[in-house]
Motif scaffolding. Structure first.
Motif, mmCIF file in Angstrom:
data_model
loop_
_atom_site.group_PDB
_atom_site.id
_atom_site.type_symbol
_atom_site.label_atom_id
_atom_site.label_comp_id
_atom_site.label_asym_id
_atom_site.label_seq_id
_atom_site.Cartn_x
_atom_site.Cartn_y
_atom_site.Cartn_z
ATOM 1 N N ARG A 1 0.842 -1.185 0.000
ATOM 2 C CA ARG A 1 0.000 0.000 0.000
ATOM 3 C C ARG A 1 0.884 1.244 0.000
ATOM 4 N NH1 ARG A 1 -3.535 2.743 4.245
ATOM 5 N NH2 ARG A 1 -1.980 1.960 5.670
ATOM 6 N N ILE A 2 0.538 2.208 -0.813
ATOM 7 C CA ILE A 2 1.286 3.461 -0.887
ATOM 8 C C ILE A 2 0.577 4.493 -0.032
ATOM 9 C CG2 ILE A 2 2.144 5.284 -2.388
ATOM 10 C CD1 ILE A 2 2.183 3.213 -4.669
ATOM 11 N N VAL A 3 1.319 5.082 0.903
ATOM 12 C CA VAL A 3 0.790 6.127 1.781
ATOM 13 C C VAL A 3 1.693 7.351 1.669
ATOM 14 C CG1 VAL A 3 -0.270 4.475 3.385
ATOM 15 C CG2 VAL A 3 2.059 5.280 3.800
ATOM 16 N N GLY A 4 1.181 8.483 2.144
ATOM 17 C CA GLY A 4 1.936 9.715 2.032
ATOM 18 C C GLY A 4 2.334 10.289 3.380
ATOM 19 N N THR A 5 3.255 11.229 3.325
ATOM 20 C CA THR A 5 3.623 12.033 4.484
ATOM 21 C C THR A 5 2.617 13.178 4.569
ATOM 22 O OG1 THR A 5 5.022 13.499 3.173
ATOM 23 C CG2 THR A 5 6.081 11.535 4.133
ATOM 24 N N LEU A 6 2.782 14.072 5.519
ATOM 25 C CA LEU A 6 1.911 15.249 5.573
ATOM 26 C C LEU A 6 1.980 16.032 4.266
ATOM 27 C CD1 LEU A 6 2.518 16.555 9.212
ATOM 28 C CD2 LEU A 6 0.463 15.446 8.306
ATOM 29 N N GLU A 7 3.154 16.097 3.671
ATOM 30 C CA GLU A 7 3.342 16.850 2.434
ATOM 31 C C GLU A 7 2.797 16.128 1.205
ATOM 32 O OE1 GLU A 7 5.959 16.236 4.565
ATOM 33 O OE2 GLU A 7 6.044 18.228 5.485
ATOM 34 N N THR A 8 2.810 14.807 1.206
ATOM 35 C CA THR A 8 2.409 14.066 -0.003
ATOM 36 C C THR A 8 1.052 13.366 0.119
ATOM 37 O OG1 THR A 8 3.598 12.049 0.673
ATOM 38 C CG2 THR A 8 4.830 13.657 -0.650
ATOM 39 N N ALA A 9 0.426 13.447 1.271
ATOM 40 C CA ALA A 9 -0.844 12.738 1.486
ATOM 41 C C ALA A 9 -1.930 13.182 0.508
ATOM 42 C CB ALA A 9 -1.320 12.922 2.922
ATOM 43 N N SER A 10 -1.989 14.466 0.196
ATOM 44 C CA SER A 10 -3.035 14.942 -0.716
ATOM 45 C C SER A 10 -2.814 14.406 -2.130
ATOM 46 C CB SER A 10 -3.114 16.464 -0.724
ATOM 47 O OG SER A 10 -1.918 17.025 -1.216
ATOM 48 N N VAL A 11 -1.563 14.262 -2.532
ATOM 49 C CA VAL A 11 -1.258 13.688 -3.850
ATOM 50 C C VAL A 11 -1.754 12.250 -3.909
ATOM 51 C CG1 VAL A 11 0.613 13.020 -5.410
ATOM 52 C CG2 VAL A 11 0.737 15.202 -4.197
ATOM 53 N N ILE A 12 -1.473 11.491 -2.865
ATOM 54 C CA ILE A 12 -1.911 10.092 -2.801
ATOM 55 C C ILE A 12 -3.437 10.021 -2.805
ATOM 56 C CG2 ILE A 12 -1.919 7.980 -1.402
ATOM 57 C CD1 ILE A 12 0.772 8.525 -2.667
ATOM 58 N N SER A 13 -4.082 10.863 -2.017
ATOM 59 C CA SER A 13 -5.536 10.865 -1.941
ATOM 60 C C SER A 13 -6.169 11.175 -3.300
ATOM 61 C CB SER A 13 -5.983 11.895 -0.900
ATOM 62 O OG SER A 13 -7.378 11.985 -0.862
ATOM 63 N N ASN A 14 -5.665 12.183 -3.991
ATOM 64 C CA ASN A 14 -6.188 12.547 -5.314
ATOM 65 C C ASN A 14 -5.951 11.437 -6.329
ATOM 66 O OD1 ASN A 14 -7.105 15.014 -4.372
ATOM 67 N ND2 ASN A 14 -5.247 16.092 -4.988
ATOM 68 N N TRP A 15 -4.793 10.795 -6.255
ATOM 69 C CA TRP A 15 -4.474 9.684 -7.153
ATOM 70 C C TRP A 15 -5.435 8.519 -6.920
ATOM 71 C CZ3 TRP A 15 -1.544 5.191 -5.272
ATOM 72 C CH2 TRP A 15 -1.265 4.259 -6.256
ATOM 73 N N GLN A 16 -5.679 8.198 -5.653
ATOM 74 C CA GLN A 16 -6.583 7.093 -5.337
ATOM 75 C C GLN A 16 -8.007 7.395 -5.806
ATOM 76 O OE1 GLN A 16 -5.627 6.799 -1.168
ATOM 77 N NE2 GLN A 16 -4.215 5.089 -1.518
ATOM 78 N N LYS A 17 -8.443 8.647 -5.639
ATOM 79 C CA LYS A 17 -9.768 9.042 -6.126
ATOM 80 C C LYS A 17 -9.871 8.870 -7.625
ATOM 81 C CE LYS A 17 -10.415 12.872 -3.362
ATOM 82 N NZ LYS A 17 -10.813 14.251 -3.191
ATOM 83 N N LYS A 18 -8.842 9.300 -8.326
ATOM 84 C CA LYS A 18 -8.827 9.195 -9.793
ATOM 85 C C LYS A 18 -8.887 7.731 -10.221
ATOM 86 C CE LYS A 18 -6.614 11.172 -13.781
ATOM 87 N NZ LYS A 18 -7.600 12.056 -14.369
ATOM 88 N N LYS A 19 -8.170 6.859 -9.507
ATOM 89 C CA LYS A 19 -8.185 5.424 -9.842
ATOM 90 C C LYS A 19 -9.566 4.829 -9.645
ATOM 91 C CE LYS A 19 -5.202 2.768 -7.975
ATOM 92 N NZ LYS A 19 -4.172 2.041 -7.255
ATOM 93 N N THR A 20 -10.278 5.235 -8.606
ATOM 94 C CA THR A 20 -11.608 4.664 -8.359
ATOM 95 C C THR A 20 -12.635 5.194 -9.356
ATOM 96 O OG1 THR A 20 -12.112 6.333 -6.677
ATOM 97 C CG2 THR A 20 -11.196 4.248 -5.913
ATOM 98 N N GLU A 21 -12.376 6.350 -9.950
ATOM 99 C CA GLU A 21 -13.297 6.916 -10.930
ATOM 100 C C GLU A 21 -13.227 6.197 -12.276
ATOM 101 O OE1 GLU A 21 -12.208 11.022 -11.147
ATOM 102 O OE2 GLU A 21 -13.080 11.493 -9.191
ATOM 103 N N LYS A 22 -12.136 5.496 -12.507
ATOM 104 C CA LYS A 22 -11.960 4.816 -13.813
ATOM 105 C C LYS A 22 -12.885 3.644 -13.973
ATOM 106 C CE LYS A 22 -7.210 6.102 -14.714
ATOM 107 N NZ LYS A 22 -5.870 5.663 -14.918
#
Length: 121
Positions: free
Chosen positions: A100-121
């Motif tokens: 599982r890929i998780v983010g730091t405080l700085e990268t968490a939003s990138v991970i969250s947006n990426w995961q959202k985009k993947k579920t939209e496909k």
């Protein structure tokens, strides 16, 4: 294509890492790169453009037994807003298989947006 860091890529790696706001100071940047070089759990992957063969993006991760912590991600400004960040994360996900890929405080939003985009496909 994602390629693993080696010392031949040190200058371009430092250049790409310098796009990250907390790594603008050369001394801090050198310290961070040394952490990646000396810690076997930390890895840097560079993205090589298929068209130009130039290295245009970077991902810095810390690998644990069942997860990957995304510490750093940066894209050359000339290639931003093209969805490359999500492509990098897709390739990283394939590379680390079931972790599982998780983010730091700085990268968490990138991970969250990426995961959202993947579920939209």
């Amino acid at each position: 294509m994602l390629i693993s860091y080696n010392e031949d890529y040190e200058k371009i790696t430092m250049g790409l890492l310098s796009y990250i706001s907390d790594l603008k100071d050369p001394e801090r940047l050198s310290e961070e790169l040394a952490l990646y070089e000396n810690d076997p759990n930390r890895n840097i992957y560079l993205w090589q453009s298929e068209e130009t063969r130039n290295l245009i993006a970077i991902i810095g991760v810390e690998e644990e037994e069942d997860l990957i912590l995304l510490r750093h991600i940066a894209v050359d400004p000339s290639f931003r807003n093209e969805g490359l960040t999500y492509v990098l994360l897709d390739h990283l996900s394939e590379k680390v298989d079931k972790k599982r890929i998780v983010g730091t405080l700085e990268t968490a939003s990138v991970i969250s947006n990426w995961q959202k985009k993947k579920t939209e496909k």
